[in-house]
Enzyme design. Structure first.
Site, PDB file in Angstrom:
ATOM      1  N   PRO A  24       0.307  -3.800   3.219  1.00 46.22           N
ATOM      2  CA  PRO A  24      -0.969  -3.326   3.770  1.00 46.22           C
ATOM      3  C   PRO A  24      -2.125  -4.251   3.385  1.00 46.22           C
ATOM      4  CG  PRO A  24      -0.546  -2.193   1.723  1.00 46.22           C
ATOM      5  CD  PRO A  24       0.580  -3.191   1.883  1.00 46.22           C
TER       6      PRO A  24
ATOM      7  N   HIS B 275      -4.899  -4.433  -1.053  1.00 44.11           N
ATOM      8  CA  HIS B 275      -4.891  -5.464  -2.102  1.00 44.11           C
ATOM      9  C   HIS B 275      -4.166  -6.655  -1.469  1.00 44.11           C
ATOM     10  CE1 HIS B 275      -6.495  -3.280  -5.507  1.00 44.11           C
ATOM     11  NE2 HIS B 275      -5.652  -2.292  -5.326  1.00 44.11           N
TER      12      HIS B 275
ATOM     13  N   PRO C 184       2.855  -9.702   6.360  1.00 41.75           N
ATOM     14  CA  PRO C 184       1.660  -9.126   5.721  1.00 41.75           C
ATOM     15  C   PRO C 184       0.779  -8.417   6.748  1.00 41.75           C
ATOM     16  CG  PRO C 184       1.402 -11.498   5.974  1.00 41.75           C
ATOM     17  CD  PRO C 184       2.725 -11.146   6.600  1.00 41.75           C
TER      18      PRO C 184
ATOM     19  N   GLU D  18       6.459   2.852  -0.183  1.00 41.23           N
ATOM     20  CA  GLU D  18       5.335   3.158  -1.085  1.00 41.23           C
ATOM     21  C   GLU D  18       4.176   3.530  -0.177  1.00 41.23           C
ATOM     22  OE1 GLU D  18       5.735   3.358  -4.243  1.00 41.23           O
ATOM     23  OE2 GLU D  18       7.616   2.281  -4.515  1.00 41.23           O
TER      24      GLU D  18
ATOM     25  N   CYS E  33      -4.258   3.086  -3.122  1.00 40.26           N
ATOM     26  CA  CYS E  33      -3.412   4.260  -2.883  1.00 40.26           C
ATOM     27  C   CYS E  33      -3.614   5.264  -4.009  1.00 40.26           C
ATOM     28  CB  CYS E  33      -1.956   3.841  -2.778  1.00 40.26           C
ATOM     29  SG  CYS E  33      -1.417   2.816  -4.127  1.00 40.26           S
TER      30      CYS E  33
END
Ligand code: NAD
Length: 488
Positions: free
Chosen positions: A164, A167, A190, A262, A296
């Site tokens: 994501p 970061h 990415p 995640e 997150c």
């Protein structure tokens, strides 16, 4: 391509020169006239372009990764990671500038992120040298035998890693380096919102001597790149970090392969009546506003015991005033933009909707372009969208509870289960929270996001399948255990 062809970009004071980067298939730059433009979320200036890949590049990348090669020894993998770490140390500022330019994150946050990435390099290099085997003696029961069973870890043949925007460096490095550490080739996809940092990292790894077949990076339309990669039966693992919606799509589409998910979070900071008030105020502000609230594990709900609610709100709102949003390139800016204007509009709207349900905004609440003010909202109903779903921005909704059971019930009431922070000095409270919160992590007197880069990290329920990342756990994900046994 030769490593010497790799483009380097000079950091220029407060910004970076426009970067013209490319997707890579196993070290080779892709030639195409399809360019992805990356613009600053703050002022819309062009930060860079990326040559996009198409479906034929997906096939080439898979084939290049799977062609049989002599596996890298532990020492070779260690040496590559160590060389990359040294190159990175000299380029930390350049990376920080790129992160800030393409994501709108404040430069102080981008610098913090490069510090974390430095740790990931260190731990991945160290872990490469660790022996990972176990020995099981078999003569330990009445029907046992004089044998021993040994375990060793084998790399998976091919990993697809999808990351994501929030970061731009750390999400990517937490997947690629553990894969390299165990010898698993990676195809990286990415975020198209922050591809420049990711590509610069790939180039740095090539420069450090990583064999090109070990890493490709592909940017392009989801239906041409990400979806075929997820579905391809030759891919042995998909490691995904991102939203719940996309994570669940991937879980369905991936078929018979390992999937690491995640996903989103809706983490509480729970402040008990005995809490150190200054600590609670500091942790709430850092947790809610750092990284523009786009973590997150950001504090997305502040749950305060009703006995201390008024005092907390008074002090917290004063603290929150320090988190002023502004030009991301200014070292004094505390909060940069969120990722783009639609994201800021969503946040502004979710605040408005909670006000319609009875909540009160006591600080912030407005946006300008992609800049969203640090916002404090009180009297938020337990069923407001803002606290039921994940709000990915600098919002601090405050809710109160009457006792520990109510706090646990409220905390467990969402679909998410990533992490949590508790502010208390009462050991009985602490242990009850550890036992009864349905989350992957409970941090006492810390923000939910606290971790080190080698400790296990990950959530349950809609936040993930309970499979952890962090350098050591991710190395397990990218490998499988083989056992062999010998007479003894
Ligand atoms: P996103 O799910 O929109 O996108 C993530 C990645 O998935 C991107 O690279 C995107 O291009 C790709 N993608 C989109 N559709 C796809 C599809 N159909 N198949 C395969 N790939 C697809 O997430 P985002 O908006 O970039 O990131 C924010 C989200 O990430 C938040 O929900 C946040 O909580 C979550 N996140 C989770 C963690 C964690 O460790 N649990 C860490 C950081 C961020």
């Amino acid at each position: 391509m030769e490593n010497s062809e790799i483009l380097t970009v000079e950091a220029q004071g407060n910004g970076v020169a426009v970067m013209n980067l490319s997707s890579y298939v196993a070290g080779g730059k892709i030639k195409s006239d399809k360019l992805l433009e990356v613009r600053s979320p703050y002022d819309n200036r062009l930060v860079g372009t990326v040559t996009q890949a198409n479906s034929s590049h997906v096939q080439q990348a898979i084939e290049a990764a799977l062609k049989s090669k002599t596996p890298l020894t532990r020492y070779e993998r260690y040496s590559i990671l160590e060389k990359a770490r040294n190159l990175f140390l000299n380029r930390k500022e350049e990376f920080a500038q790129i992160i800030s330019a393409e994501s709108g994150l404040a430069i102080r946050e981008a610098r913090y992120e490069t510090g974390r990435a430095q740790d990931v390099f260190l731990f991945a290099a160290i872990e490469t040298l660790h022996d990972d085997g176990e020995v099981f003696s078999c003569d330990i029961t009445p029907h046992g035998k004089a044998r021993k069973i040994f375990t060793l870890r084998e790399p998976l043949p091919l990993a697809v890693c999808i990351t994501p925007f929030n970061h731009p460096l750390n999400q990517v490095i937490h997947k690629i380096l553990p894969a390299i550490a165990v010898g698993t080739p990676v195809i990286l996809k990415p975020s198209e919102k922050t591809p420049l940092t990711a590509i610069k990292l790939v180039e740095l790894l090539y420069e450090a001597g990583l064999p090109h077949y070990m890493l490709s990076v592909l940017l392009g339309p989801t239906n041409e790149i990400a979806e075929p990669l997820v579905k391809d039966p030759r891919v042995s693992i998909v490691s995904f970090t991102g939203s719940v919606a996309v994570g669940k799509l991937i879980a369905t589409a991936a078929g018979y392969k390992k999937v690491i998910l995640e996903l989103g979070g809706n983490d509480p900071l729970i402040i008990m009546e005995d809490a150190d008030m200054d600590k609670a105020v500091f942790l709430a502000a850092e947790g809610a506003f750092r990284n523009s609230g786009q973590r997150c594990t950001a504090v997305k709900r502040i749950l305060v015991h009703e006995k201390i609610k008024d005092e907390f709100i008074k002090k917290f709102v004063e603290k929150a005033k320090e988190y002023i949003c502004g030009d991301p390139s200014d070292p004094k800016t505390m909060v940069g933009t969120v990722i783009d204007e639609p994201a800021a509009e969503y946040l502004e709207n979710v605040v408005k909707k909670s006000v319609e349900k009875g909540a009160k905004v006591i600080l912030g609440g407005k946006r300008k372009g992609a800049l969203m003010e640090s916002t404090v909202i009180i009297d938020v109903p337990r069923d407001a969208d803002m606290v039921v779903h994940e709000s990915f921005g600098p919002l601090a909704p405050i809710m109160s509870f009457k006792d520990i059971d109510d706090a646990i019930k409220l905390s467990n009431s969402t679909a998410y289960g990533l992490s949590s922070g508790i502010v208390t000095n009462n050991m009985e409270y602490a242990l009850k929270f550890v036992k009864e919160l349905n989350v992957g992590t409970v941090n006492i007197n810390e923000v939910p996001g606290y971790r080190i880069e080698r400790s296990p990290f990950g959530g349950i329920k809609d936040s993930g399948l309970g499979i952890k990342e962090g350098v050591i756990e991710a190395m397990k994900c990218f490998s499988y255990v083989k056992t062999f046994s010998l007479p003894w």
